[in-house]
Design a protein around this motif. Structure first.
Motif, PDB file in Angstrom:
ATOM      1  N   GLY A  94       0.838  -1.204   0.000  1.00 48.66           N
ATOM      2  CA  GLY A  94       0.000   0.000   0.000  1.00 48.66           C
ATOM      3  C   GLY A  94       0.862   1.239   0.000  1.00 48.66           C
ATOM      4  N   CYS A  95       0.312   2.307  -0.594  1.00 52.79           N
ATOM      5  CA  CYS A  95       1.053   3.562  -0.623  1.00 52.79           C
ATOM      6  C   CYS A  95       0.076   4.710  -0.829  1.00 52.79           C
ATOM      7  N   ASN A  96       0.502   5.888  -0.406  1.00 50.77           N
ATOM      8  CA  ASN A  96      -0.288   7.098  -0.610  1.00 50.77           C
ATOM      9  C   ASN A  96       0.609   8.312  -0.484  1.00 50.77           C
ATOM     10  N   ILE A  97       0.014   9.473  -0.783  1.00 46.85           N
ATOM     11  CA  ILE A  97       0.732  10.750  -0.671  1.00 46.85           C
ATOM     12  C   ILE A  97       0.038  11.540   0.439  1.00 46.85           C
ATOM     13  N   PRO A  98       0.591  11.550   1.660  1.00 43.47           N
ATOM     14  CA  PRO A  98      -0.110  12.215   2.771  1.00 43.47           C
ATOM     15  C   PRO A  98       0.036  13.731   2.782  1.00 43.47           C
ATOM     16  N   ASP A  99       1.093  14.278   2.178  1.00 45.06           N
ATOM     17  CA  ASP A  99       1.283  15.725   2.310  1.00 45.06           C
ATOM     18  C   ASP A  99       2.021  16.254   1.083  1.00 45.06           C
ATOM     19  N   VAL A 100       1.658  17.483   0.702  1.00 45.83           N
ATOM     20  CA  VAL A 100       2.310  18.204  -0.391  1.00 45.83           C
ATOM     21  C   VAL A 100       2.530  19.635   0.083  1.00 45.83           C
ATOM     22  N   GLN A 101       3.739  20.127  -0.076  1.00 40.96           N
ATOM     23  CA  GLN A 101       4.067  21.497   0.316  1.00 40.96           C
ATOM     24  C   GLN A 101       4.443  22.289  -0.927  1.00 40.96           C
ATOM     25  N   LEU A 102       3.749  23.426  -1.109  1.00 40.73           N
ATOM     26  CA  LEU A 102       3.947  24.271  -2.280  1.00 40.73           C
ATOM     27  C   LEU A 102       4.889  25.428  -1.959  1.00 40.73           C
ATOM     28  N   PRO A 103       5.366  26.112  -3.000  1.00 39.33           N
ATOM     29  CA  PRO A 103       6.121  27.349  -2.750  1.00 39.33           C
ATOM     30  C   PRO A 103       5.275  28.381  -2.037  1.00 39.33           C
ATOM     31  N   THR A 104       5.932  29.372  -1.451  1.00 35.49           N
ATOM     32  CA  THR A 104       5.243  30.345  -0.595  1.00 35.49           C
ATOM     33  C   THR A 104       4.176  31.128  -1.354  1.00 35.49           C
ATOM     34  N   GLN A 105       4.517  31.608  -2.560  1.00 36.20           N
ATOM     35  CA  GLN A 105       3.551  32.409  -3.316  1.00 36.20           C
ATOM     36  C   GLN A 105       2.328  31.589  -3.707  1.00 36.20           C
ATOM     37  N   TYR A 106       2.555  30.329  -4.043  1.00 32.55           N
ATOM     38  CA  TYR A 106       1.416  29.492  -4.388  1.00 32.55           C
ATOM     39  C   TYR A 106       0.617  29.114  -3.149  1.00 32.55           C
ATOM     40  N   GLN A 107       1.297  29.017  -2.011  1.00 35.77           N
ATOM     41  CA  GLN A 107       0.553  28.779  -0.777  1.00 35.77           C
ATOM     42  C   GLN A 107      -0.361  29.953  -0.466  1.00 35.77           C
TER      43      GLN A 107
END
Length: 419
Positions: free
Chosen positions: A237-250
């Motif tokens: 099993g696998c998944n993507i629990p978190d994604v961090q974007l650049p500051t401006q896109y955040q």
């Protein structure tokens, strides 16, 4: 198994430990690392072979002392030989015992070559050069976290990080330790995961990067399974629990989320308002239905009353019509009787008239006969005058006609006047 947190990648490695620490390392790891393979420290010393050789030497010495008529020395040699032999055998039996933990497999080697695997439980390795080279955990699902930094998106914007989490299990212990080993496997797995994550990030737009969280990664799991099956490892099993974007896109996404929340709040408020209006309309509809039902009851009552009045009126009209019909029938019967009487009188009168007419016609016919007879008696006689003779006869005839013609005319006029 331990697991790395705080954005740090998990590390899979192997450890060398005595048999007493194998279970602890396999279940808990060591210093933040994952230890699916433990190399047990070899405890099979060859001292028991020396003890056996000493015992055998002592027995041979006892035999020699026996042949040399040294009974006391022979007894001592035999006793020491037996002791050495028993100690060596006991030492051999004790060092040949191997206990494999539940959920693990032991990789058995003989003269350095892999000879097979040992299932969980107690085993006896009687061969002096047989040993358990590796103890591999094949039952536990190993959690592995691999954050990938600076993943470029479709617009070539590098994301700060994408955390990828998966669970894997070793399915073939011999293939795993003989082909790659735990240390090398960590490098291969990290490289494969980074490659798969970067390929997935290339397919996503930057503003929709958060959609990777919790997305379907079945294709990535299948790809990794194809790459790792050659090492005897399977990803469960696998998944993507978190994604961090650049500051401006955040900031941009924060603004979008705020607008989305306001829109959701407005929609919720509008939904409540609409629900309240719908409830009010439903109440009005129910009230109108009740009013309509009451009016329908009133209309039905008025209709029943009108039907009763119509029935009474029809009954009265039918009574009047019956009375009129009886009167008409009475007058008709009276008129019929009068007409019949009149017809009878007319018939009798006609009969009498017919009888009187026949008598009159008979009398008239008789009178005609009498008149005809009388006229016949008074009719002039014809005088034949021949005119085909000579001239003398013609003059005579003319003279006679001149005398008779006035007489016949006068007689005719007198008859006509008498008639």
């Amino acid at each position: 198994m331990s697991r790395s947190f705080g954005g740090r990648s998990s590390v899979i490695t192997e450890a060398v430990a005595p048999w007493s620490d194998i279970a602890r390392l396999l279940r808990g790891g060591e210093a933040g690392t994952l230890v699916p393979v433990v190399i047990p420290k070899h405890r099979r010393r060859l001292g028991w072979i020396a003890a056996l050789w000493l015992g055998l030497l002592a027995v041979l010495s006892g035999v020699m002392f026996t042949l040399g008529d040294s009974g006391v020395l022979a007894a001592l040699a035999y006793a020491s030989g037996v002791l050495f032999l028993l100690a060596g055998l006991l030492w051999w039996w004790r060092t040949s015992i191997v206990e494999i933990e539940q959920g693990t497999h032991g990789v058995l080697t003989r003269y350095g070559a892999v000879a097979g695997t040992l299932d969980p439980g107690r085993h006896y390795l009687w061969h002096p050069w047989s040993r358990v080279a590796f103890v591999v955990d094949v039952a536990t699902e190993i959690p592995y976290s691999a954050p990938v930094m600076a993943c470029p998106t479709r617009e070539n914007v590098p994301l700060r990080s994408i955390e990828f989490f998966m669970k894997l299990r070793i399915t073939d212990a011999v293939l795993f330790v003989r082909t790659i080993g735990a240390g090398n496997f960590d490098l291969v797995l990290s490289s494969a995961v980074q490659d798969a994550i970067r390929q997935r990030a290339r397919l996503v737009q930057t503003e929709r990067a958060y959609d990777l969280r919790g997305s379907d990664v079945a294709d990535m799991q299948e790809l990794l399974n194809r790459q790792l099956s050659r090492y005897g490892v399977r990803i469960t099993g696998c998944n993507i629990p978190d994604v961090q974007l650049p500051t401006q896109y955040q900031q941009h996404l924060a603004t979008r989320e705020r607008v989305a929340k306001e829109s959701a709040a407005y929609e919720q408020e509008w939904g409540l308002t609409r629900k309240r209006r719908i409830d009010q309309l439903q109440m009005d509809i129910e009230r109108a239905k009740k009013v309509r039902d009451a009016r329908i009851v009133e209309v039905k009552a008025a209709l029943n009353k009108a039907r009763e009045q119509v029935a009474q009126l029809l009954e009265k009209q039918e009574t009047d019509a019956q009375r009129v019909r009886f009167e008409i029938e009475t007058r008709g019967r009276s008129g019929l009787i009068a007409a019949e009487n009149e017809a009878k009188a007319q018939r009798r009168l006609a009969q009498a008239y017919r009888d009187n007419r026949a008598v009159l016609q008979y009398e008239l016919a008789l009178r005609r006969l009498e008149v005809g007879a009388e006229l016949a008696g008074q009719a002039p006689q014809p005088v034949v005058i021949r005119t085909d003779g000579g001239s003398d006869n013609g003059a005579l005839a003319t003279l006679i006609a001149a005398q008779l013609l006035p007489r016949s005319i006068s007689s005719t006029e007198s008859r006509e006047s008498t008639a």
